[in-house]
Design an enzyme around this catalytic site. Structure first.
Site, PDB file in Angstrom:
ATOM      1  N   GLU A 123      28.132  -6.474 -19.493  1.00 37.58           N
ATOM      2  CA  GLU A 123      27.567  -7.858 -18.932  1.00 37.58           C
ATOM      3  C   GLU A 123      28.678  -8.650 -18.378  1.00 37.58           C
ATOM      4  O   GLU A 123      28.644  -8.620 -16.914  1.00 37.58           O
ATOM      5  CB  GLU A 123      26.896  -8.488 -19.995  1.00 37.58           C
ATOM      6  CG  GLU A 123      26.194  -9.963 -19.442  1.00 37.58           C
ATOM      7  CD  GLU A 123      25.382 -10.654 -20.383  1.00 37.58           C
ATOM      8  OE1 GLU A 123      25.961 -10.548 -21.877  1.00 37.58           O
ATOM      9  OE2 GLU A 123      24.674 -11.485 -20.538  1.00 37.58           O
ATOM     10  N   HIS A 138      24.993  -4.512 -26.118  1.00 39.66           N
ATOM     11  CA  HIS A 138      25.467  -5.069 -24.877  1.00 39.66           C
ATOM     12  C   HIS A 138      26.699  -4.682 -24.510  1.00 39.66           C
ATOM     13  O   HIS A 138      27.666  -4.764 -25.390  1.00 39.66           O
ATOM     14  CB  HIS A 138      25.326  -6.709 -25.427  1.00 39.66           C
ATOM     15  CG  HIS A 138      23.914  -7.371 -25.186  1.00 39.66           C
ATOM     16  ND1 HIS A 138      22.955  -6.950 -26.490  1.00 39.66           N
ATOM     17  CD2 HIS A 138      23.577  -8.351 -24.628  1.00 39.66           C
ATOM     18  CE1 HIS A 138      21.802  -7.841 -25.812  1.00 39.66           C
ATOM     19  NE2 HIS A 138      22.150  -8.668 -25.266  1.00 39.66           N
ATOM     20  N   ASP A 191      15.621 -11.042 -21.166  1.00 35.55           N
ATOM     21  CA  ASP A 191      16.711 -11.441 -21.813  1.00 35.55           C
ATOM     22  C   ASP A 191      16.448 -12.772 -22.921  1.00 35.55           C
ATOM     23  O   ASP A 191      16.005 -12.621 -23.903  1.00 35.55           O
ATOM     24  CB  ASP A 191      17.871 -11.645 -21.196  1.00 35.55           C
ATOM     25  CG  ASP A 191      19.264 -11.554 -21.862  1.00 35.55           C
ATOM     26  OD1 ASP A 191      19.394 -11.105 -22.844  1.00 35.55           O
ATOM     27  OD2 ASP A 191      20.264 -11.604 -21.129  1.00 35.55           O
ATOM     28  N   ASP A 192      16.327 -13.973 -21.980  1.00 37.05           N
ATOM     29  CA  ASP A 192      16.194 -15.108 -22.829  1.00 37.05           C
ATOM     30  C   ASP A 192      15.241 -15.978 -21.950  1.00 37.05           C
ATOM     31  O   ASP A 192      15.588 -16.867 -21.343  1.00 37.05           O
ATOM     32  CB  ASP A 192      17.446 -15.764 -23.057  1.00 37.05           C
ATOM     33  CG  ASP A 192      18.259 -14.849 -23.958  1.00 37.05           C
ATOM     34  OD1 ASP A 192      17.995 -14.718 -25.213  1.00 37.05           O
ATOM     35  OD2 ASP A 192      19.178 -14.309 -23.343  1.00 37.05           O
ATOM     36  N   HIS A 217      14.556  -5.478 -23.669  1.00 32.58           N
ATOM     37  CA  HIS A 217      15.832  -6.309 -23.907  1.00 32.58           C
ATOM     38  C   HIS A 217      15.294  -7.875 -23.802  1.00 32.58           C
ATOM     39  O   HIS A 217      15.464  -8.655 -22.832  1.00 32.58           O
ATOM     40  CB  HIS A 217      16.866  -6.326 -22.682  1.00 32.58           C
ATOM     41  CG  HIS A 217      18.181  -6.903 -22.735  1.00 32.58           C
ATOM     42  ND1 HIS A 217      19.311  -6.619 -22.150  1.00 32.58           N
ATOM     43  CD2 HIS A 217      18.473  -7.942 -23.388  1.00 32.58           C
ATOM     44  CE1 HIS A 217      20.519  -7.048 -22.620  1.00 32.58           C
ATOM     45  NE2 HIS A 217      19.725  -8.245 -23.345  1.00 32.58           N
TER      46      HIS A 217
END
Ligand code: ADE
Ligand code: ZN
Length: 324
Positions: A197, A194, A275-276, A14
């Site tokens: 979340e 996704h 993720d980021d 992810h």
């Protein structure tokens, strides 16, 4: 424990390639491409990584990616991530990209794909990291736009293995995208989504039943629905959890409130991902360390999380065995 985590072989499932843009590279590319950033310095940009929710992050994420323009830029962005992943003993990655955030700026699909793919090949050759690519549709845009994006990508079908759904979750349920996911499945693509979340457990159920998702990205809100937890455990649906992301986007007030330990105890197939990473303060090892420290995870639990990352990957049994 930090050394133990660093030495564990891991897969990352992810990771948004657009979300790996470090401020230093953003300024370099802004200068090269003559695109302006809404910040004067790297420090100012990092200081802006203070989010109230998913949308406040996404606004900055979409604005920042405007500096990535050419095939070479996509290559450099991707290779920088792979080098970082290699340094953390990540042996396999399944990377998301958001083509609509580029085609909307008149960057051709082919430019994006060729830049990313050439870096993935270089990573495999020079670093020994295997990688796959997953095309994500932006769920705040229309179902027609997602359909058009898939049609633009299908001529390059051999460059990606699956499709996913990301961006602003609440108000954009999986049910909005049934047709395009059906078309993706008809083309033999893997399906991820996704869900849960910020959105409710019902979005996870929709992702499974309407889109036929094989993995759920995040999925943490399943914990509000015991029947859904039971189903996810029985079916061993992988959940690609991103702990630092969840805390930085205020899904949980702090890491001690994160449900990942309870998820493991419930028999869910959980993995740890970043993720980021620059936006949320860490790559995969920092995510492992954060949950280990806050929730006192045992070595056995850390090994289980790392094992899950390989068994949840879109790899054949033989490919998994080679990496495990
Ligand atoms: N795009 C990049 N990161 C995301 C996240 N955490 N949720 C939804 N869309 C995203
Ligand atoms: Zn994500």
């Amino acid at each position: 424990m930090d050394d133990f985590i660093a030495a564990l072989p891991k897969a990352e499932l992810h990771l948004h390639i657009e979300g790996t843009l470090e401020p230093e590279l953003a300024f370099q590319l802004a200068d090269k491409n003559q695109v302006s950033l809404p910040f004067a310095t790297v420090a100012e940009m990092r200081a802006a990584y203070d989010f109230q929710d998913l949308q406040s992050f996404l606004d900055l994420y979409y604005a920042s990616i405007s500096v990535v323009c050419t095939e070479e830029d996509f290559h450099d962005l991707t290779l920088a991530y792979l080098k970082k992943a290699d340094s953390q003993n990540v042996r396999h990655t399944e990377i998301f990209f958001d083509p609509q955030s580029h085609t909307a700026r008149d960057i051709p699909m082919e430019t994006v794909l060729n830049g990313i793919t050439s870096a993935l090949k270089q990573g495999e050759r020079e670093l020994g990291i295997s990688s796959r690519l997953i095309l994500c549709f932006l769920r705040h845009l229309s179902a027609d736009s997602a359909w058009e994006t898939l049609q633009q990508a299908l001529p390059f079908r051999e460059q990606f293995i699956g499709v996913g759904l990301d961006s602003s979750e609440v108000g954009h349920p999986p049910s909005k995208f049934v047709k395009v996911f059906e078309e993706a499945r008809r083309n033999g693509l893997h399906i991820v989504c996704h869900a849960g979340e910020e959105g409710p457990p019902e979005y996870i159920t929709e992702a499974l039943d309407l889109l036929h998702a094989e993995r759920i990205d995040h999925g943490v809100h399943c914990m509000e629905d015991p029947a859904l937890v039971e189903r996810l455990a029985v079916e061993q649906i992988p959940l690609t959890v991103c702990p630092l992301s969840n805390v930085r986007l205020c899904v949980y007030p702090d890491m001690s409130q994160h449900p990942i330990k309870r998820m493991l105890e419930a028999g869910l197939r959980v993995t740890v991902n970043s993720d980021d990473p620059p936006y949320f303060g860490g790559y995969v090892n920092e995510n492992f360390t954060a949950v280990q420290q806050a929730l006192d995870l045992s070595r056995q639990e850390l090994i289980q999380l790392a094992r899950n990352s390989f068994t949840s990957a879109f790899l054949t049994d033989a490919e998994q065995q080679k990496l495990l």
